[in-house]
Design an enzyme around this catalytic site. Structure first.
Site, PDB file in Angstrom:
ATOM      1  N   CYS A 178       0.866  -1.184   0.000  1.00  0.00           N
ATOM      2  CA  CYS A 178       0.000   0.000   0.000  1.00  0.00           C
ATOM      3  C   CYS A 178       0.898   1.228   0.000  1.00  0.00           C
ATOM      4  O   CYS A 178       1.914   1.260   0.692  1.00  0.00           O
ATOM      5  CB  CYS A 178      -0.924  -0.004   1.228  1.00  0.00           C
ATOM      6  SG  CYS A 178      -1.981   1.454   1.350  1.00  0.00           S
ATOM      7  N   THR A 223       0.499   9.181  -0.610  1.00  0.00           N
ATOM      8  CA  THR A 223       1.033  10.512  -0.338  1.00  0.00           C
ATOM      9  C   THR A 223      -0.099  11.342   0.238  1.00  0.00           C
ATOM     10  O   THR A 223      -1.198  11.385  -0.331  1.00  0.00           O
ATOM     11  CB  THR A 223       1.573  11.166  -1.620  1.00  0.00           C
ATOM     12  OG1 THR A 223       2.565  10.322  -2.199  1.00  0.00           O
ATOM     13  CG2 THR A 223       2.199  12.514  -1.295  1.00  0.00           C
ATOM     14  N   GLU A 237       1.847  -4.366  -5.305  1.00  0.00           N
ATOM     15  CA  GLU A 237       0.695  -5.258  -5.233  1.00  0.00           C
ATOM     16  C   GLU A 237      -0.508  -4.622  -5.923  1.00  0.00           C
ATOM     17  O   GLU A 237      -0.753  -3.426  -5.810  1.00  0.00           O
ATOM     18  CB  GLU A 237       0.372  -5.543  -3.758  1.00  0.00           C
ATOM     19  CG  GLU A 237      -0.723  -6.574  -3.548  1.00  0.00           C
ATOM     20  CD  GLU A 237      -0.940  -6.907  -2.085  1.00  0.00           C
ATOM     21  OE1 GLU A 237      -1.984  -7.476  -1.756  1.00  0.00           O
ATOM     22  OE2 GLU A 237      -0.044  -6.560  -1.284  1.00  0.00           O
TER      23      GLU A 237
END
Length: 496
Positions: A354, A357, A388
């Site tokens: 994961c 920003t 991922e």
């Protein structure tokens, strides 16, 4: 899980449910319901909201709420519509007015609104759409200018305002009588009342939702930033029902009110994430936080990330993950600008699970810095990595831009006549599938004589590099990760 059929029951005016089924031709859209309920709300008497509890339990009454202003008994409302209030913005005492005056002001606003509506209807029917002001409008403008020019602030008025501020401090709004013209003062108080009316309506609508999954925190306050959220996050129910949530920018503790947040800020001893600082270059730092050792911090970080990520599903099971938190330091501490997480033991060699920003730091180059740092860790481990899937929309744009820059720089420096994807993947630590997809999107990968061939156009590559260098001159967003400043050794972790 079986979903609840919302159309099988009709909602009452204030969010309740009736047992009768609404005919199909009588059903209205959500936007029409919202508009009609807002118009009805402004003319109705105060209501008592009782949110529905989970299925199978009796409905629970809301806890009584009171105005936080000292000396206020929560009686009256700045709008003049309701009989009670529980926020500072709707407190008559805070605004130095009496509740009876608020009701008179509301009646006056309604009369002026109706009169203005009639004037508009008459003017639209009697004259064409002209931008030339009418005689009445010119006379009103002259009166307003005359009132403003004659207004003056006396010394006694300033002394009275100063004494009022010293006596009440932040518990009262500053006195405005005599500071400006009567017309401007009336205009300001009307705008305050209308804004308070809209805020009260939004709060009422928020607390009338029937199911917990319909609730959404609309705003968060973290540090000196107030951010609008994009998605819902599974905070505990008592916090998820709030319109606005307050977070500590260092430990990410979430709180209900600004008062609690201010008290916490004076007591919180954290000034950086609870992990090892593995990278520092100037004011930029990266901390490695173990989800098993700092479980609460990582859970709070995941809950915060879910407010801005749609596909994130992991919130509380953080022990099998490592979190790499990027910060910018100043005299107050290390402020979180973003982070990415990765599994301690990834079967598919994912180097990012994961990535986020923070919205207040977007479009400043921090996304590419996070991506570049994740591949630097993979290069240190002598592995090739890939993020991922699925990626968010903003994450996919950032990764494609990073892969494009990486390929262009590599092809610009590469001088041999032949190049192999496998060698390119090992040198950059980017997975071969990601490189192939990027080359295909650039139109540089062709199938010729039974094999794939990379077409390198030297002119296109050089033009791209020159354009990038022009943008990078004096730009903070073109910073890069320097491997020399990395202080990190790949660790071995027991199965969590």
């Amino acid at each position: 899980m079986r979903q609840r059929n919302k159309s099988s029951r009709s909602r009452s005016k204030y969010g309740g449910e009736s047992g009768k089924q609404t005919p199909r031709h009588h059903r209205t859209s959500e936007s029409e319901k919202f508009k009609s309920s807002k118009d009805e709300y402004r003319m109705q008497s105060p209501i008592k909201v009782t949110p529905k509890s989970p299925r199978g339990e009796p409905p629970r009454e809301m806890e009584p709420q009171f105005c936080p202003v000292k000396g206020c008994d929560s009686i009256g409302h700045l709008t003049g519509i309701r009989n009670r209030h529980f926020t500072i913005s709707s407190c008559p005492i805070y605004h130095n007015v009496d509740s009876s005056l608020c009701k008179k002001a509301y009646d006056d606003r309604v009369k002026r609104k109706n009169l203005k509506r009639k004037q508009i209807e008459n003017s639209s029917s009697s004259r064409s759409n002209s931008k030339v002001p009418t005689r009445e409008q010119r006379e009103k403008q002259e009166r307003v200018e005359e009132v403003r020019s004659s207004a003056s602030v006396s010394a006694s008025t300033l002394m009275m305002c100063r004494e009022h501020a010293e006596a009440h401090g932040k518990n009262r709004e500053p006195l405005l009588d005599g500071i400006c013209s009567t017309y401007d003062h009336k205009l300001f108080t009307d705008a305050q009342a209308v804004a308070c009316e809209d805020e009260s309506f939004e709060l009422t609508q928020h607390y009338q939702l029937l199911d917990a999954h319909e609730y959404k925190i609309k705003q968060i306050v973290i540090g000196r930033f107030e951010l609008d959220t994009w998605y819902s996050s599974p905070y505990p129910e008592e916090y998820a029902r709030l319109c606005k949530l307050y977070l500590c920018e260092f430990c990410l503790k979430y709180m209900k009110t600004p008062t609690i947040a201010r008290r916490h800020s004076t007591k919180c001893v954290w000034r950086y994430p609870p992990g090892n600082e593995i990278y520092r270059s100037g004011t930029l730092s990266v901390f490695e936080v173990d989800g098993k050792k700092s479980k609460v911090f990582c859970q709070n970080l995941c809950l915060l990330a879910k407010l801005f990520l749609d596909h994130k599903t992991l919130y509380y099971d953080v022990e099998p993950f490592l979190f790499y938190v990027m910060t910018e330091a100043d005299s107050q501490g290390c402020h979180i600008v973003g982070y990415f997480s990765k599994e301690k033991h990834s079967i598919l060699n994912y180097n990012v699970s994961c990535i986020l920003t923070m919205p207040q730091y977007m479009r400043q180059g921090y996304g590419k810095l996070l991506i570049d740092f994740s591949y630097l860790l993979s290069k240190t481990e002598n592995k090739t990595g890939s993020p991922e899937r699925p990626l968010s929309d903003l994450g996919l744009i950032s990764y494609r831009s990073y892969w494009k820059d990486l390929l262009m720089e590599y092809l610009h420096k590469y001088s041999d006549s032949e190049i192999y994807i496998k060698d390119l993947s090992q040198e950059t630590s980017v997975h071969a599938n990601d490189l192939i997809s990027t080359l295909q999107s650039l139109g540089m990968l062709k199938y010729w004589k039974g094999k794939h061939v990379i077409l390198r156009n030297a002119q296109i590559v050089s033009d791209y590099i020159q354009q990038k260098r022009k943008k990078s001159q004096g730009s903070k967003s073109m910073r890069k990760i320097d491997p020399f400043h990395l202080r990190w050794v790949p660790g071995t972790y027991a199965n969590s």
